[in-house]
Design an enzyme around this catalytic site. Structure first.
Site, PDB file in Angstrom:
ATOM      1  N   ARG A  16      59.462  38.525  59.069  1.00 38.08           N
ATOM      2  CA  ARG A  16      59.917  38.122  57.733  1.00 38.08           C
ATOM      3  C   ARG A  16      61.108  37.153  57.862  1.00 38.08           C
ATOM      4  NH1 ARG A  16      63.314  43.444  55.512  1.00 38.08           N
ATOM      5  NH2 ARG A  16      65.254  42.769  56.438  1.00 38.08           N
ATOM      6  N   ASP A  60      60.902  45.264  70.585  1.00 40.91           N
ATOM      7  CA  ASP A  60      62.266  45.694  70.232  1.00 40.91           C
ATOM      8  C   ASP A  60      63.179  44.949  71.192  1.00 40.91           C
ATOM      9  OD1 ASP A  60      64.741  46.861  70.077  1.00 40.91           O
ATOM     10  OD2 ASP A  60      64.012  48.927  70.129  1.00 40.91           O
ATOM     11  N   VAL A  61      63.969  44.040  70.653  1.00 41.87           N
ATOM     12  CA  VAL A  61      64.747  43.127  71.500  1.00 41.87           C
ATOM     13  C   VAL A  61      65.835  43.819  72.314  1.00 41.87           C
ATOM     14  CG1 VAL A  61      64.283  41.047  70.149  1.00 41.87           C
ATOM     15  CG2 VAL A  61      66.238  42.514  69.532  1.00 41.87           C
ATOM     16  N   ASN A  87      65.921  35.222  67.315  1.00 42.26           N
ATOM     17  CA  ASN A  87      66.236  35.257  65.875  1.00 42.26           C
ATOM     18  C   ASN A  87      66.550  36.658  65.366  1.00 42.26           C
ATOM     19  OD1 ASN A  87      65.868  34.368  62.883  1.00 42.26           O
ATOM     20  ND2 ASN A  87      64.285  35.944  63.188  1.00 42.26           N
ATOM     21  N   TYR A 152      79.570  42.211  63.444  1.00 40.10           N
ATOM     22  CA  TYR A 152      78.737  41.009  63.271  1.00 40.10           C
ATOM     23  C   TYR A 152      79.489  39.773  63.773  1.00 40.10           C
ATOM     24  CZ  TYR A 152      75.196  38.045  60.960  1.00 40.10           C
ATOM     25  OH  TYR A 152      74.191  37.144  60.688  1.00 40.10           O
ATOM     26  N   LYS A 156      78.007  37.658  66.895  1.00 42.69           N
ATOM     27  CA  LYS A 156      77.561  36.272  66.707  1.00 42.69           C
ATOM     28  C   LYS A 156      78.454  35.289  67.479  1.00 42.69           C
ATOM     29  CE  LYS A 156      73.888  36.965  64.181  1.00 42.69           C
ATOM     30  NZ  LYS A 156      72.540  36.639  64.689  1.00 42.69           N
ATOM     31  N   THR A 189      67.386  35.404  52.181  1.00 43.67           N
ATOM     32  CA  THR A 189      66.430  36.362  52.765  1.00 43.67           C
ATOM     33  C   THR A 189      66.832  37.775  52.325  1.00 43.67           C
ATOM     34  OG1 THR A 189      67.685  36.935  54.758  1.00 43.67           O
ATOM     35  CG2 THR A 189      66.333  34.941  54.875  1.00 43.67           C
TER      36      THR A 189
HETATM   37  P1  NAI Z   1      65.777  39.621  57.966  1.00 44.81           P
HETATM   38  O1  NAI Z   1      66.461  40.935  57.808  1.00 44.81           O
HETATM   39  O2  NAI Z   1      65.035  39.032  56.823  1.00 44.81           O
HETATM   40  O3  NAI Z   1      64.798  39.662  59.235  1.00 44.81           O
HETATM   41  C1  NAI Z   1      65.214  40.209  60.456  1.00 44.81           C
HETATM   42  C2  NAI Z   1      63.992  40.619  61.248  1.00 44.81           C
HETATM   43  O4  NAI Z   1      64.474  41.162  62.497  1.00 44.81           O
HETATM   44  C3  NAI Z   1      63.155  41.724  60.563  1.00 44.81           C
HETATM   45  O5  NAI Z   1      61.793  41.367  60.553  1.00 44.81           O
HETATM   46  C4  NAI Z   1      63.420  42.954  61.426  1.00 44.81           C
HETATM   47  O6  NAI Z   1      62.313  43.849  61.489  1.00 44.81           O
HETATM   48  C5  NAI Z   1      63.706  42.318  62.785  1.00 44.81           C
HETATM   49  N1  NAI Z   1      64.442  43.219  63.682  1.00 44.81           N
HETATM   50  C6  NAI Z   1      65.472  44.038  63.397  1.00 44.81           C
HETATM   51  N2  NAI Z   1      65.828  44.752  64.490  1.00 44.81           N
HETATM   52  C7  NAI Z   1      65.003  44.355  65.494  1.00 44.81           C
HETATM   53  C8  NAI Z   1      64.860  44.709  66.862  1.00 44.81           C
HETATM   54  N3  NAI Z   1      65.634  45.653  67.434  1.00 44.81           N
HETATM   55  N4  NAI Z   1      63.907  44.076  67.598  1.00 44.81           N
HETATM   56  C9  NAI Z   1      63.119  43.149  67.035  1.00 44.81           C
HETATM   57  N5  NAI Z   1      63.171  42.783  65.751  1.00 44.81           N
HETATM   58  C10 NAI Z   1      64.121  43.374  64.990  1.00 44.81           C
HETATM   59  O7  NAI Z   1      66.946  38.643  58.453  1.00 44.81           O
HETATM   60  P2  NAI Z   1      67.090  37.057  58.396  1.00 44.81           P
HETATM   61  O8  NAI Z   1      67.991  36.727  57.275  1.00 44.81           O
HETATM   62  O9  NAI Z   1      65.778  36.407  58.498  1.00 44.81           O
HETATM   63  O10 NAI Z   1      67.944  36.823  59.734  1.00 44.81           O
HETATM   64  C11 NAI Z   1      67.407  36.279  60.921  1.00 44.81           C
HETATM   65  C12 NAI Z   1      68.573  35.885  61.822  1.00 44.81           C
HETATM   66  O11 NAI Z   1      69.394  34.938  61.153  1.00 44.81           O
HETATM   67  C13 NAI Z   1      69.488  37.047  62.194  1.00 44.81           C
HETATM   68  O12 NAI Z   1      69.888  36.916  63.537  1.00 44.81           O
HETATM   69  C14 NAI Z   1      70.675  36.857  61.267  1.00 44.81           C
HETATM   70  O13 NAI Z   1      71.851  37.419  61.783  1.00 44.81           O
HETATM   71  C15 NAI Z   1      70.742  35.347  61.197  1.00 44.81           C
HETATM   72  N6  NAI Z   1      71.462  34.838  60.045  1.00 44.81           N
HETATM   73  C16 NAI Z   1      71.042  35.139  58.770  1.00 44.81           C
HETATM   74  C17 NAI Z   1      71.753  34.672  57.686  1.00 44.81           C
HETATM   75  C18 NAI Z   1      71.368  35.017  56.268  1.00 44.81           C
HETATM   76  O14 NAI Z   1      72.201  34.777  55.353  1.00 44.81           O
HETATM   77  N7  NAI Z   1      70.163  35.525  55.998  1.00 44.81           N
HETATM   78  C19 NAI Z   1      72.934  33.807  57.862  1.00 44.81           C
HETATM   79  C20 NAI Z   1      73.263  33.561  59.250  1.00 44.81           C
HETATM   80  C21 NAI Z   1      72.551  34.040  60.285  1.00 44.81           C
END
Ligand code: NAI
Length: 252
Positions: A16, A60-61, A87, A152, A156, A189
């Site tokens: 997602r 699982d990363v 990601n 966090y 990061k 998101t």
């Molecule tokens: P999201 O919560 O929509 O998606 C994160 C995905 O990571 C989910 O599908 C979840 O199942 C998966 N996940 C969680 N733990 C996991 C694990 N142990 N192993 C494998 N997969 C795992 O988050 P989003 O917003 O798409 O974030 C993606 C990246 O972008 C993250 O690293 C986040 O920190 C970064 N980010 C997001 C921002 C935002 O405002 N949404 C801003 C800056 C960075």
């Protein structure tokens, strides 16, 4: 179109949000993509919605064993690995005083240690399929701190400098692998809904948009375009660098 023709890509946390959008847009640019996520049912659903030849993997990363198995799976299906997008991530809000040890450990493991484990497992394989690129999704939180983002911010910021260390190591080894980090601010998101307190999702987004100089939060596509650039040969002279996608937030 075709900016990633023939590139074999593995994206973590891609069921997602940002990861899923990267998968869709990288496929549109000609890449072969493996979607991985801890939630394998969601990963399979996303892969089948994007296209027939998109691979879905449970990963699982935080587990080196699962990393090794996933990379073997990508190689078995696609014949190599050119691009790794680290990601997957979580936020556990909390200040240095309010955050408990479990919240700290989970954040550091999923957001930071994962990048170490994944890069360690992928580099030997990627070196055989060079040229290639590792793209790490860090955050503007690597550079701008929040009072309730202790883990966090630390994780990061760690990804930011770890990316540079990986870049220098790969360069020294002559692997033909580049490594760069991406630093988004608020992106639309589900992660936002998990951390911002507001009466409605709409109000949460309006609240965040007020903090951004250009007056809006970012989209998953804004991040995916940057990832495509860093994954492609267009950024062939770029390694150990960072791209900020923050609507001017960190310029203030
Ligand atoms: P999201 O919560 O929509 O998606 C994160 C995905 O990571 C989910 O599908 C979840 O199942 C998966 N996940 C969680 N733990 C996991 C694990 N142990 N192993 C494998 N997969 C795992 O988050 P989003 O917003 O798409 O974030 C993606 C990246 O972008 C993250 O690293 C986040 O920190 C970064 N980010 C997001 C921002 C935002 O405002 N949404 C801003 C800056 C960075």
């Amino acid at each position: 179109m075709n900016r990633l023709d023939g590139k074999i890509c593995l994206i973590t946390g891609a069921a997602r949000g940002i990861g899923r959008c990267c998968a869709e847009m990288m496929v549109s640019e000609g890449a072969k993509v493996a979607i991985s996520d801890i939630d394998d049912i969601a990963a399979r659903k996303a892969a089948s919605e994007i296209g027939n030849d998109v691979l879905a993997l449970q990963l699982d990363v935080t587990s080196l064993e699962q990393w090794k198995a996933a990379i073997l799976g990508v190689c078995a299906d696609f014949g190599g690995l050119n691009v790794l997008v680290n990601n997957a991530g979580i936020i556990v809000p909390g200040s240095v005083e309010s955050l408990d040890e479990d919240g700290w450990d989970r954040t550091i493991d999923i957001d930071l240690k994962s990048v170490f484990l994944g890069s360690k497992a992928a580099l030997p394989i990627m070196a055989h399929s060079a040229p290639g690129a590792i793209v790490n999704i860090s955050s503007i939180s690597a550079m701008v701190a929040g009072h309730n983002m202790a883990a966090y911010n630390a994780a990061k910021a760690g990804v930011h400098l770890l990316s540079k260390s990986i870049a220098l190591h790969a360069a020294r080894k002559g692997y033909g692998i580049r490594c760069n980090s991406v630093h988004p601010a608020f992106i639309d998101t589900g992660m936002i809904d998990e951390v911002v307190r507001a009466d409605s999702p709409r109000q949460a987004r309006q609240k965040l948009a007020k903090q951004v100089p250009i007056g809006k939060i970012g989209t998953v596509e804004d991040v995916a375009w940057a990832v495509i650039y860093l994954a492609s040969d267009e950024s062939g002279f770029m390694t150990g660098a960072e791209l900020k996608l923050d609507g001017g937030l960190s310029a203030m």
